[in-house]
Design a protein around this motif. Structure first.
Motif, PDB file in Angstrom:
ATOM      1  N   ALA A   1      -0.902   5.626   5.311  1.00 15.83           N
ATOM      2  CA  ALA A   1      -1.386   6.595   4.331  1.00 15.83           C
ATOM      3  C   ALA A   1      -0.679   7.930   4.529  1.00 15.83           C
ATOM      4  O   ALA A   1      -0.229   8.566   3.569  1.00 15.83           O
ATOM      5  CB  ALA A   1      -2.895   6.769   4.465  1.00 15.83           C
TER       6      ALA A   1
ATOM      7  N   THR B   1      -5.299   9.644  -4.848  1.00 16.50           N
ATOM      8  CA  THR B   1      -4.495   8.439  -5.053  1.00 16.50           C
ATOM      9  C   THR B   1      -4.452   7.596  -3.785  1.00 16.50           C
ATOM     10  O   THR B   1      -4.624   6.377  -3.813  1.00 16.50           O
ATOM     11  CB  THR B   1      -3.044   8.833  -5.402  1.00 16.50           C
ATOM     12  OG1 THR B   1      -3.082   9.770  -6.454  1.00 16.50           O
ATOM     13  CG2 THR B   1      -2.240   7.633  -5.800  1.00 16.50           C
ATOM     14  N   ILE B   2      -4.206   8.291  -2.663  1.00 16.07           N
ATOM     15  CA  ILE B   2      -4.118   7.596  -1.381  1.00 16.07           C
ATOM     16  C   ILE B   2      -5.418   6.847  -1.090  1.00 16.07           C
ATOM     17  O   ILE B   2      -5.402   5.701  -0.641  1.00 16.07           O
ATOM     18  CB  ILE B   2      -3.857   8.627  -0.248  1.00 16.07           C
ATOM     19  CG1 ILE B   2      -2.562   9.405  -0.506  1.00 16.07           C
ATOM     20  CG2 ILE B   2      -3.838   7.954   1.109  1.00 16.07           C
ATOM     21  CD1 ILE B   2      -1.312   8.613  -0.353  1.00 16.07           C
TER      22      ILE B   2
ATOM     23  N   SER C   1       3.061   7.751   3.448  1.00 16.84           N
ATOM     24  CA  SER C   1       3.246   7.662   1.993  1.00 16.84           C
ATOM     25  C   SER C   1       2.849   8.980   1.335  1.00 16.84           C
ATOM     26  O   SER C   1       3.491   9.422   0.377  1.00 16.84           O
ATOM     27  CB  SER C   1       2.443   6.497   1.400  1.00 16.84           C
ATOM     28  OG  SER C   1       1.072   6.688   1.621  1.00 16.84           O
ATOM     29  N   LEU C   2       1.817   9.630   1.871  1.00 14.17           N
ATOM     30  CA  LEU C   2       1.436  10.934   1.323  1.00 14.17           C
ATOM     31  C   LEU C   2       2.556  11.944   1.574  1.00 14.17           C
ATOM     32  O   LEU C   2       2.943  12.685   0.676  1.00 14.17           O
ATOM     33  CB  LEU C   2       0.131  11.405   1.963  1.00 14.17           C
ATOM     34  CG  LEU C   2      -0.432  12.727   1.452  1.00 14.17           C
ATOM     35  CD1 LEU C   2      -0.752  12.631  -0.030  1.00 14.17           C
ATOM     36  CD2 LEU C   2      -1.681  13.136   2.221  1.00 14.17           C
TER      37      LEU C   2
ATOM     38  N   THR D   1       2.775   6.565  -7.180  1.00  8.90           N
ATOM     39  CA  THR D   1       1.885   7.442  -7.945  1.00  8.90           C
ATOM     40  C   THR D   1       1.983   8.898  -7.492  1.00  8.90           C
ATOM     41  O   THR D   1       2.038   9.803  -8.312  1.00  8.90           O
ATOM     42  CB  THR D   1       0.422   6.984  -7.807  1.00  8.90           C
ATOM     43  OG1 THR D   1       0.403   5.587  -7.609  1.00  8.90           O
ATOM     44  CG2 THR D   1      -0.363   7.333  -9.037  1.00  8.90           C
ATOM     45  N   THR D   2       1.988   9.110  -6.171  1.00  8.11           N
ATOM     46  CA  THR D   2       1.987  10.496  -5.705  1.00  8.11           C
ATOM     47  C   THR D   2       3.307  11.200  -6.017  1.00  8.11           C
ATOM     48  O   THR D   2       3.322  12.409  -6.198  1.00  8.11           O
ATOM     49  CB  THR D   2       1.734  10.590  -4.188  1.00  8.11           C
ATOM     50  OG1 THR D   2       2.599   9.694  -3.528  1.00  8.11           O
ATOM     51  CG2 THR D   2       0.312  10.277  -3.850  1.00  8.11           C
TER      52      THR D   2
ATOM     53  N   THR E   1       2.778   1.571  -3.533  1.00  9.42           N
ATOM     54  CA  THR E   1       1.980   2.008  -4.686  1.00  9.42           C
ATOM     55  C   THR E   1       1.547   3.465  -4.526  1.00  9.42           C
ATOM     56  O   THR E   1       1.536   4.226  -5.489  1.00  9.42           O
ATOM     57  CB  THR E   1       0.735   1.119  -4.916  1.00  9.42           C
ATOM     58  OG1 THR E   1       0.170   0.807  -3.649  1.00  9.42           O
ATOM     59  CG2 THR E   1       1.082  -0.147  -5.642  1.00  9.42           C
ATOM     60  N   CYS E   2       1.212   3.850  -3.296  1.00  7.43           N
ATOM     61  CA  CYS E   2       0.858   5.259  -3.066  1.00  7.43           C
ATOM     62  C   CYS E   2       2.038   6.162  -3.409  1.00  7.43           C
ATOM     63  O   CYS E   2       1.902   7.160  -4.117  1.00  7.43           O
ATOM     64  CB  CYS E   2       0.484   5.482  -1.606  1.00  7.43           C
ATOM     65  SG  CYS E   2      -1.144   4.867  -1.195  1.00  7.43           S
TER      66      CYS E   2
ATOM     67  N   ASN F   1      -6.120   3.819  -3.609  1.00  9.53           N
ATOM     68  CA  ASN F   1      -5.284   2.638  -3.395  1.00  9.53           C
ATOM     69  C   ASN F   1      -5.782   1.765  -2.245  1.00  9.53           C
ATOM     70  O   ASN F   1      -5.332   0.629  -2.091  1.00  9.53           O
ATOM     71  CB  ASN F   1      -3.834   3.050  -3.140  1.00  9.53           C
ATOM     72  CG  ASN F   1      -3.097   3.321  -4.435  1.00  9.53           C
ATOM     73  OD1 ASN F   1      -3.422   2.740  -5.468  1.00  9.53           O
ATOM     74  ND2 ASN F   1      -2.133   4.195  -4.403  1.00  9.53           N
TER      75      ASN F   1
ATOM     76  N   TYR G   1       0.844  -1.198   0.000  1.00  7.44           N
ATOM     77  CA  TYR G   1       0.000   0.000   0.000  1.00  7.44           C
ATOM     78  C   TYR G   1       0.879   1.247   0.000  1.00  7.44           C
ATOM     79  O   TYR G   1       0.681   2.169  -0.799  1.00  7.44           O
ATOM     80  CB  TYR G   1      -0.925  -0.015   1.215  1.00  7.44           C
ATOM     81  CG  TYR G   1      -1.763   1.239   1.357  1.00  7.44           C
ATOM     82  CD1 TYR G   1      -2.684   1.582   0.377  1.00  7.44           C
ATOM     83  CD2 TYR G   1      -1.614   2.081   2.446  1.00  7.44           C
ATOM     84  CE1 TYR G   1      -3.431   2.730   0.485  1.00  7.44           C
ATOM     85  CE2 TYR G   1      -2.362   3.232   2.565  1.00  7.44           C
ATOM     86  CZ  TYR G   1      -3.269   3.557   1.582  1.00  7.44           C
ATOM     87  OH  TYR G   1      -4.005   4.703   1.678  1.00  7.44           O
TER      88      TYR G   1
END
Lengths: 436, 289
Positions: free
Chosen positions: B181, B132-133, B184-185, B106-107, B102-103, B136, B99
């Motif tokens: 989340a 995106t977050i 990753s953000l 893309t971000t 992939t976040c 996913n 998770y």
């Protein structure tokens, strides 16, 4: 009542060249120069991609920066339709980008008292895999509509677009016409208080452009405010009572459209003379080379600005070399009156002379544009002195111009209306094939 | 937007250069919340429609990875797995890591991939990485279901079941997911600002993510890390997240409240600075395209 748009001293500085979005390598390069504390650090790096003359009126505070807009102020009352005109690169599109919040101004501020929409957004964010219905919601939301609002206008949008039958088909299966119709229908139902239209950027066929203009008229008659950027003086005069002329990032004129358009057009004409001389240290150039004169000459070796279509046009660039310099070349660019680059050419095309090292002295380069090549119309000339792949020594934009006229009668009526930038006389052979 | 606030009535927009680093236009974000959900929906639908196997890929990818790990690290290199079946051990580690990865993937290119959109129309740019977050999470949910399948199989149908001891810690999983989340953000926002300026960094991103994975206890338990190096784990928020997941499901692993607190602190700092840097970039990004 407060004006609906208030623009106060908006300026926008751009960094030219590769500096800005760049590679890590370039940044490290700059950093390395700074670290060593070399005095010429920035200058040297700047020179690597030098694109603007330091004494250019638009030159910014640092090398390679340019004021795309400088101290722009104006205000617009609700319901006004304002035209914005100016040459390519004058800053019109930058102004629209700032007012639509796509990019921030460097200084100054603007207040928009209403919802803003611009017709350059048509179809932005459409996803090919999604159905028409899904795209209406997505696109509407991107343009700033709330879901409830779209719910309310949904049927109207679908009706207007005329794609009801395909509303649950992915838009990748749409014809380009259906696609544009749907996209336009969404934009048209935004109901903005302020509509920004950039005709130059508006894509689409003639019919679509007509639709845009029609929409503008509707919006305006509903008491909304329109800013209309265009090169089409006819449309400007027809639609806008008031026009702002932007030149070199400044507001040059803000008056009723008739005055502004006529001044804009005559200014363009005035500029076009056949010779430009430069004096002393203000002449474009640097410590190595200085520009002396640029001339446009006819076949009789006279300075001229009017040419017949079959006449050749000579462009002379005279310059002084102050210190020995290697690999210096002159280069011209010829633009049509619409601002389209017709062609560029450099003196390295001369294969007889192989001068790579220039000793101090005076030099002349001369380019002959043969007759029967350019179509009739007005052309403007940009002259550059450069060391290819290294730097520009001088750049003289739109410095001179000329006009090409039709032959008097001789070409006959047939040759009159040929479209295109060029009108070369090509080899044709007309023969009758005889049967054996 | 920090520099474009909506004042008095919702129809006065002030456009000016941003002088305040810490101003975030929550109202603007709120106004565009429908866009957030529509973008999430778009991601679901387009992912589902574009591939033949559709969401099956969300299962196949981590499964293949876990199998490869089982063969290489479990069977060949024989790295211990705290006495758990290697397959289950890796799948659990990959759950939150996938998770996160992939976040991040893309971000970190939010600006580059959306340049055409950002160049034409204004909306709060933060909406894009946020969507995106959220979208996913679908992949995460599918993987979680797959993992639970294996989990119950190993627990109730194999001899290894006795070493699997789920515990109350399992109720913190939603919070751990939230932290995943957030981190990753945060990292994604930082990277998106950097890749917007330095395009070459996007090629480095994959490598960095790979490296980060090996610095995270996915293929090995923290108990294998020598004591004097263990403090380093605290500075990798993903490490304590992954280890906490394992602890919650298996009752084994090394979870220390101190490390958890440090990791939460780092997560918050990363996210906040990420938002600031992102907002800094969005203001003039389009000038550099």
């Amino acid at each position: 009542m407060k004006p609906i748009i208030e623009v106060e001293n908006i300026s926008k500085l751009y960094h030219l060249g590769l500096i800005g979005a760049t590679t890590l390598h370039d940044s490290l390069d700059r950093w390395w120069y700074k670290m060593r504390g070399k005095e010429d650090a920035l200058k040297k790096i700047g020179a690597k991609h030098l694109m603007i003359e330091p004494n250019d009126p638009q030159a910014g505070p640092e090398p390679n920066t340019i004021w795309a807009l400088k101290d722009i102020s104006f205000s617009v009352k609700q319901g006004e339709i304002i035209g914005i005109i100016g040459k390519n690169g004058a800053g019109k599109s930058t102004l629209l980008k700032i007012l639509t919040r796509i990019t921030d101004p460097t200084s100054g501020r603007a207040i928009m008292r209403g919802r803003v929409a611009s017709l350059l957004e048509v179809g932005t964010g459409f996803h090919p895999e999604l159905t028409g219905r899904e795209n209406i919601y997505l696109n509407g939301a991107i343009l700033g509509m709330r879901k409830l609002e779209i719910d309310r206008k949904f049927d109207e949008i679908v009706d207007f677009s005329g794609v009801e039958k395909f509303i649950d088909t992915p838009v990748k299966r749409y014809s380009s016409g259906m696609y544009v119709r749907l996209a336009f229908a969404i934009a048209a139902h935004l109901e903005p208080e302020i509509l920004l239209v950039d005709e130059v950027l508006a894509v689409g066929d003639a019919e679509f452009q007509k639709k845009c203009l029609g929409k503008m008229k509707n919006v305006a008659s509903a008491g909304r405010t329109v800013l209309f950027v265009s090169h089409n003086m006819g449309a400007i005069q027809q639609l806008c009572p008031r026009t702002i002329l932007i030149a070199d990032g400044h507001i040059m004129l803000d008056d009723n459209s008739e005055n502004v358009v006529s001044i804009y057009l005559s200014r363009g004409r005035e500029q076009k003379s056949g010779v430009r001389d430069y004096e002393g240290v203000t002449a474009p150039g640097d410590d190595y080379v200085r520009l002396k004169a640029i001339r446009i000459m006819n076949e009789l070796e006279h300075v001229a600005t009017m040419f017949k279509i079959n006449e050749s046009i000579s462009i002379e660039i005279e310059f002084t070399v102050l210190q020995q310099i290697s690999n210096f070349h002159t280069y011209i660019r010829v633009f049509t009156q619409e601002g389209i680059l017709a062609f560029g050419s450099g003196d390295w095309d001369d294969d007889n002379v192989e001068i790579s090292r220039l000793l101090p002295g005076r030099y002349l380069t001369r380019c002959v544009i043969s007759g029967n090549l350019l179509n009739r119309g007005s052309y403007s000339l940009t002259v550059m002195g450069q060391i290819p792949h290294a730097r520009y020594v001088f750049v003289e934009n739109n410095v001179l111009g000329w006009k090409i006229l039709e032959l008097d009668g001789a070409g006959g009526a047939i040759s009159m209306n040929r479209p295109g930038v060029f009108r070369p006389k090509l080899k044709w052979k007309f023969t009758q094939i005889k049967d054996q | 937007m920090s520099n474009k606030n909506v004042e008095q009535n919702s129809y006065e927009i002030i456009i000016q250069p941003n002088r305040n680093w810490f101003h975030i236009d929550w109202q603007g974000l709120l106004h565009y919340r429908d866009l957030l959900f529509l973008l999430v929906r778009r991601d679901f639908v387009s992912k589902y429609k574009q591939t033949i196997l559709g969401p099956a890929w969300f299962v196949i990818q981590p499964l293949l990875m876990a199998i490869v790990f089982t063969v290489i690290f479990g069977k060949v290199a024989r790295i211990p797995t705290d006495g758990l079946p290697p397959m289950l051990f890796y799948l659990c580690g990959l759950l939150s890591w996938r998770y996160f990865a992939t976040c991040l993937n893309t971000t970190s290119v939010s600006f580059i991939t959306n340049a055409h959109l950002f160049g034409k129309v204004y909306f709060p740019r933060l909406i894009v990485p946020l969507s995106t977050i959220i979208s996913n999470l679908l992949a995460f949910a599918i993987q979680l279901v797959m993992f639970l399948g294996f989990y119950f199989y190993f627990k109730y149908f194999t001899s290894a079941g006795v070493s699997i001891k789920p515990n109350l810690f399992i109720f913190t999983l939603p919070l751990l997911l939230l932290q995943t989340a957030a981190i990753s953000l945060g990292v994604g926002l930082w990277m998106s600002a950097l890749t917007a300026k330095y395009r070459d960094l996007q090629f480095l991103m994959n490598f960095l993510a790979q490296l980060w994975m090996y610095a995270t206890p996915i293929i090995y338990p923290i108990s294998m890390v020598p004591g004097k190096w263990r403090f380093l784990i605290a500075f990798n928020p993903m490490a304590s997240i992954v280890e906490s997941f394992k602890y919650a499901f298996f009752g084994t692993g090394t979870v220390s409240p101190n490390y958890l607190l440090i990791s939460i602190f780092i997560t918050i700092i990363t996210l906040l600075t990420g938002i600031l840097v992102f907002k800094r970039t969005e203001r003039t990004f389009i000038d550099t395209v």
